[in-house]
Every structure is written in structure tokens, then in C-alpha cells.
Design an enzyme around this catalytic site. Sequence first.
Site, short mmCIF file in Angstrom:
data_model
loop_
_atom_site.label_atom_id
_atom_site.label_comp_id
_atom_site.label_asym_id
_atom_site.label_seq_id
_atom_site.Cartn_x
_atom_site.Cartn_y
_atom_site.Cartn_z
N GLU A 201 3.47 -8.02 9.42
CA GLU A 201 3.11 -6.94 8.99
C GLU A 201 3.56 -6.85 7.56
O GLU A 201 4.71 -7.36 7.15
CB GLU A 201 3.12 -5.67 9.84
CG GLU A 201 4.37 -5.10 10.24
CD GLU A 201 4.37 -4.06 11.25
OE1 GLU A 201 3.64 -3.96 12.15
OE2 GLU A 201 5.29 -3.42 11.15
N HIS A 209 10.97 7.13 8.77
CA HIS A 209 10.60 6.98 10.31
C HIS A 209 10.32 8.16 10.94
O HIS A 209 11.49 9.25 10.75
CB HIS A 209 11.93 6.19 10.93
CG HIS A 209 11.49 6.11 12.44
ND1 HIS A 209 11.71 5.01 12.92
CD2 HIS A 209 11.60 7.00 13.24
CE1 HIS A 209 11.45 5.06 14.13
NE2 HIS A 209 11.38 6.51 14.26
N GLU A 276 6.09 5.89 17.39
CA GLU A 276 6.80 5.99 15.88
C GLU A 276 5.93 5.39 15.12
O GLU A 276 5.07 4.43 15.31
CB GLU A 276 7.82 4.79 16.22
CG GLU A 276 9.06 5.05 17.34
CD GLU A 276 10.30 4.50 17.30
OE1 GLU A 276 11.13 5.03 17.66
OE2 GLU A 276 10.12 3.37 16.86
N GLU A 288 5.39 1.30 16.65
CA GLU A 288 5.71 1.07 18.14
C GLU A 288 5.52 2.24 19.01
O GLU A 288 5.65 3.34 18.49
CB GLU A 288 7.02 0.05 18.54
CG GLU A 288 8.23 1.02 18.16
CD GLU A 288 9.39 0.67 18.94
OE1 GLU A 288 9.38 -0.35 19.82
OE2 GLU A 288 10.45 0.67 18.83
N ASN A 290 7.37 4.05 22.41
CA ASN A 290 8.54 4.01 23.46
C ASN A 290 7.79 4.86 24.67
O ASN A 290 7.93 5.82 24.63
CB ASN A 290 9.85 4.33 23.02
CG ASN A 290 10.45 3.64 21.92
OD1 ASN A 290 10.45 2.44 21.92
ND2 ASN A 290 10.90 4.02 20.63
N ARG A 292 9.31 6.14 27.47
CA ARG A 292 10.72 6.78 28.19
C ARG A 292 11.21 7.95 27.15
O ARG A 292 10.47 8.05 26.31
CB ARG A 292 11.90 5.77 27.99
CG ARG A 292 12.02 4.91 26.52
CD ARG A 292 13.13 4.28 26.43
NE ARG A 292 13.21 3.46 25.35
CZ ARG A 292 13.95 4.20 24.33
NH1 ARG A 292 14.24 5.32 24.10
NH2 ARG A 292 13.83 3.29 23.06
N ARG A 338 24.37 11.44 16.23
CA ARG A 338 25.14 10.45 17.24
C ARG A 338 26.49 10.07 17.04
O ARG A 338 26.95 9.61 16.13
CB ARG A 338 24.30 9.24 17.28
CG ARG A 338 22.79 9.29 17.44
CD ARG A 338 22.14 8.03 17.70
NE ARG A 338 20.73 8.18 17.89
CZ ARG A 338 20.04 7.16 18.41
NH1 ARG A 338 20.42 6.02 18.84
NH2 ARG A 338 18.71 7.56 18.42
P1 ADP Z 1 12.61 -1.61 17.23
O1 ADP Z 1 11.75 -1.83 18.68
O2 ADP Z 1 13.58 -3.08 17.25
O3 ADP Z 1 13.25 -0.56 17.06
P2 ADP Z 1 10.67 -1.11 15.36
O4 ADP Z 1 9.33 -1.55 14.93
O5 ADP Z 1 10.32 0.54 15.80
O6 ADP Z 1 11.51 -2.08 16.03
O7 ADP Z 1 11.28 -0.83 13.90
C1 ADP Z 1 12.61 -0.40 13.76
C2 ADP Z 1 12.93 -0.40 12.01
O8 ADP Z 1 12.62 -1.31 11.46
C3 ADP Z 1 12.16 0.86 11.78
O9 ADP Z 1 12.51 2.14 11.84
C4 ADP Z 1 12.23 0.63 10.28
O10 ADP Z 1 13.40 1.03 9.70
C5 ADP Z 1 12.19 -0.84 10.13
N1 ADP Z 1 10.78 -1.51 10.02
C6 ADP Z 1 10.05 -1.76 11.05
N2 ADP Z 1 8.79 -2.37 10.59
C7 ADP Z 1 8.79 -2.15 9.30
C8 ADP Z 1 7.85 -2.27 7.98
N3 ADP Z 1 6.63 -2.72 8.45
N4 ADP Z 1 8.26 -2.02 6.75
C9 ADP Z 1 9.36 -1.54 6.77
N5 ADP Z 1 10.32 -1.14 7.65
C10 ADP Z 1 10.02 -1.52 8.78
#
Ligand code: ADP
Length: 449
Positions: A201, A209, A276, A288, A290, A292, A338
Site C-alpha cells: 500500500e 493513527h 484502525e 486494520e 482488531n 477484541r 502505558r
Molecule cells: P499491526 O497489525 O502490526 O499493528 P497496522 O497495519 O495496524 O499493523 O500498522 C501499524 C502501524 O504501522 C500504524 O499505526 C502506522 O504507524 C504504521 N503504518 C501501517 N500502514 C502504514 C501506511 N500505509 N503508511 C504509513 N504508516 C503505516
Amino acid sequence: MAINRILIANRGEIALRIHRAAHEMGIETVAVHSTADADAMHVRLADHAVCIGPPSATESYLNVAAIISAAEVAHCDAIHPGYGFLSENAKFAEIVEAHDIKWIGPKPEHIRTMGDKVEAKRTAGKLGLPLVPGSDGAVSEVSEARKIAAEIGYPVIIKAASGGGGRGMKVCEAEDQLETLMKQAGSEAKAAFGDATVYIEKYLGNPRHIEFQVFGDGEGTAIHLGERDCSLQRRHQKVLEEAPSPVLSSEDRHRMGEICSKAMSDMGYRGAGTIEFLWEDGEFYFIEMNTRLQVEHPVTEMITGIDLVREQIRIAAGKPLSVTQSEVIFAGHAIECRINAEDPFTFAPSPGEVTSYHAAGGMHVRVDSGLYAGYRIPPYYDSMIAKLIVYGRTREKCIMRLRRALEEMVVEGVKTSIPLHQELIKQDDVLSGDYSIKWLEEWLETREG
Ligand code: ADP
């Protein structure tokens, strides 16, 4: 349908959190624990406790057979998985239900769909959630990756379909790195998650976030409980979370919240979930879901007054949600820190004996923790030992109270991240809410000392 005794398939602060909600509902609790956790607070407070294995999580907190046997022997009629461990394991949820034990969580098929990030993105798209531009599904050929990356433009991020916990991601700045990074991402994903599938992506430059808390009754009724801003992260792991987000207007909240709850209603989603998003220049991009309870759920509880674990238990017992959307009222501001047993600035783990402990108190201060003086923090599990959650009528008052509460917290014998939080909340950008997911790491690099 009533639930009378819950087995809590977890440890630490979240096991305590679940125990508290259960007891307030007149429900008994059964703790499970490894031999390393025999003296843990969740074991001491539960009505019954069953030792399920040696310290290693694979042999204890992830040991499905031992947990199911414990539930049967202790006559539990429901299992709450907390977060982490087996909470997003669809197979486990199915096994629990097959044993006629209520699963306090989403339907197994929804856990499965959302657990595969490629499937999750596809489903989210169908449900009308805005997506990060990228590949339509998994990418296995470098030529295909090149084509997609050229279309969406560099930088791109290569992500593992089975990834989680901020692992399994590679940022690719230019085409000449793509082949190498694709191969690396695939083999790392295979090693870490047993699945080499990756997708691509657009890598957003400076997003925040922002995630929405949702709840469904499994029958098509769903609500949202607003957002949490979790942009202060290190290595994609959340450090401090707040609600509401300093950048969202109530119109934005309402609009995105409605999109999320409609998606959950269309899906027939059951229980608690978090959708998220990355947020940049006023636009939301789904990353994504979650399926839970989240670590940071208390900030939502603070600003809505709704006990999320109680809602989860009610839904598992076949009851409706206790509130309708129009009854959800957002008031004030909440922040969670945290607190980990680690060096505040090098982040080296610091397990060991807590020689003295004093939790912060006073109005609108909540500490979720299983710590006590004399407790030995085992080296085998996650380093988070406490969560400090503070409420204020405004963000400014909340920060002042947080500063005061952090001063009061005493954890001696091990290093903790309290000094990091103390310094963090003095920074101008944090005070003004002007930070993105990159801010914390950049600040750590430039910080003196
Ligand atoms: P995980 O399931 O490992 O937590 P995520 O898809 O939720 O993975 O992504 C975790 C973090 O990674 C996000 O909060 C962000 O900081 C960074 N991230 C994920 N996708 C992108 C993206 N397309 N561009 C910039 N940062 C990203």
C-alpha cells in the site's frame, strides 16, 4: 443463557480488569496461570485459580487444551480472552463454542476474516470503509508489485497479510529496492507468522493513527463509541493514547463513527471491535480491524462512562447493548500512559522485583495494574506493568492532572517508562496535540541526554 462463572484466559492488568467487571456483575471468576505467575495479583483476586503450565506462553497462556480442561474442571460457562494471547485466534473461539462454553468475543468467522489483513482490507472496502490506496489483495510477483507501486507512487509499504504487533512491514522508497524488500518481507513474514503472503500500500508521509471503538450485538445492531488517537508510537507500538483526538471535529467524529457502525451492522458483528485508520489531511484510510478489546479501551470508558468489558459480557450472554447510539454522550478528555518495565529511553527490558509500589490516586485517576511491593516481574511476557489513565473536563486539565498523577506513581526496584511520559507531556507539540505517528521516534533521536 446467564453467565455465572468466567474463565479469564489471560494475565496481568487485563485479567484484573476483566475480573473487576465480572465481580461488579455478580459473576465468579477463574484465573489461569503459568508457574511463573503463581503469586500474581490476577490469581490472588480471582475466586478460583488453575495452574495451566510452565512459564513459556506457548505451554501456558497459549495452551488451548489446558485452558479448555481448566474451564471444564472449574465449571466455567464462559471464557474471556483479554487481548493478545488467544484473543484473535478463530480456531480457539470455535473450540470454546464447540465445548458449549460462551466465547466472550466476536463470531469466529469475523475474527478469521479480519485476522488476514488482505481479507480484512477487501471486506472493509466492500463495507464502504475508505482504504489506503494499494494492491487489490496479495502480491506474489515482483513485476506485479512494480506495476502497483508505479500506479500509487513511491514510497510504498510492503506488509505481511498475517502481520501484527507492528511487525512485518517494509517501507520501500524507490523501484530499485522493491525486489529485495519484497523478498525480505516475504521471508520475514514466513519466519514470524508462518505465512509469506504480502501486500502493498501507499506509505503515507505523516499520518495520525486514529481508531474507532465499535460494538455490535451480532444481530445487526451496532454502535460506535468515538475515536482514540494513538499516534504517539515507537516501532509501531502505541505509547500514549488519548480520546477524543485533538484533530477531529464533532462532525468528523459523527460522520466516521456512522460509517463504522453501519459497516458493523451490515456485517452482523458481535462484541467489541476497533477499526484502525491512518488520518492525513482530513482523510481517513482503513489499515486494520482488531476483533477484541484493546489495551487503550479505558480512555473510551472515561469519556463515555460505559464499561466496555461489561458490554462484552452482556452481549456474550445474549443481552442487547445497554445503550443506543443517541444515548452515548462524549464528555471531557482522557489520556492513557502505558507504563513498561524498561529503561525509559533505551527501552531495554527491566524485569525483576518491585521493591516498593504506590499507585497514583485522586479524582479522575485510574491505575490498571497487578503490581504490588515484593512482586517479581517475570521476564517471560510483555513488559507492560501498568496503565495510568486520567480524565479531565478539557484536554488541558487532563494533562495537568496527568502530570500530577505521574509525579505520585512510585515503582522501585525496576526501571519504568514513567520518566519518558513525564518528559513527553512537557513537549510543546504534545501540549498542542500537533504530532503524527513519526513524532515520537524523531523526538527520541533529537532529544539531549
Ligand atoms: P499491526 O497489525 O502490526 O499493528 P497496522 O497495519 O495496524 O499493523 O500498522 C501499524 C502501524 O504501522 C500504524 O499505526 C502506522 O504507524 C504504521 N503504518 C501501517 N500502514 C502504514 C501506511 N500505509 N503508511 C504509513 N504508516 C503505516
